[in-house]
Design an enzyme around this catalytic site. Sequence first.
Site: not given
Length: 264
Positions: A127, A146, A167, A169, A177, A207-208
């Site tokens: 947890r 994101c 999400s 980028d 990140n 995604h690009l």
Amino acid sequence: MKQYLELLNDVLVHGIQKPDRTGTGTRSVFGWQMRFDLSQGFPLVTTKKLHLRSIIHELLWFLRGETNIAYLKKHQVHIWDEWADATGELGPVYGKQWRRWAGADGHEIDQIRWLLEEIKRNPDSRRLVISAWNVADLPQMALVPCHALFQFYVANGKLSCQLYQRSADIFLGVPFNIASYALLTHMLAQVTGLAVGDFVHTLGDAHLYANHVEQASVQLERVPRPQPVLMLNPAVTDLFDFTYDDIVIEGYDPYPAIKAPVAV
């Protein structure tokens, strides 16, 4: 960082063209995972120069529990400027959720402090999870999370982290990140008396953006250079005592930066 370049190439070649919230248009794949052994160097992209000050100060800002960009602007970090209101406020974004999640009874929950204590007290727990995805607060956020949820795992005296990013980028955001959560894992490992294990990065919609395709092609022509080494001040024993000067990246020799517009 071949893992990152493999992702970039796959999305560039095989990504499905889709519209998006910003109106820019993307190529995307759904579901991708990368694994980095943090004992083998710090996973900082070398095929283009990253702005280290922004990566480090953003993480310290999250850990401070702040949601106003005043701290970032003070340190010449502008990655959140486009989303802030006239007073610099972003609403209940990452820092609020990490450090001051609103409980059902009205009291605030410090998820990061709880995590620190739980790693020491119960390292085999399943947890060891932090969430920034607070459904009740999403409408008040300038930008919903994101990188939404992350989990830690302790085995053989090593601390590993897995991030779920709904999400991603992949040209502008993902390199930041990777470095940010790898840094957080190192910091947590130091203050809990553990070595570092793996950072596992799981992506949802990877995604690009259409206006990043040319830049991605340039980056893919570059051969990765050796990974740098992260050096933390060994005197720091409390996660919340880390400052910018306690964090040093040695041996970072990247190619020149590649500019690309941010989709807001």
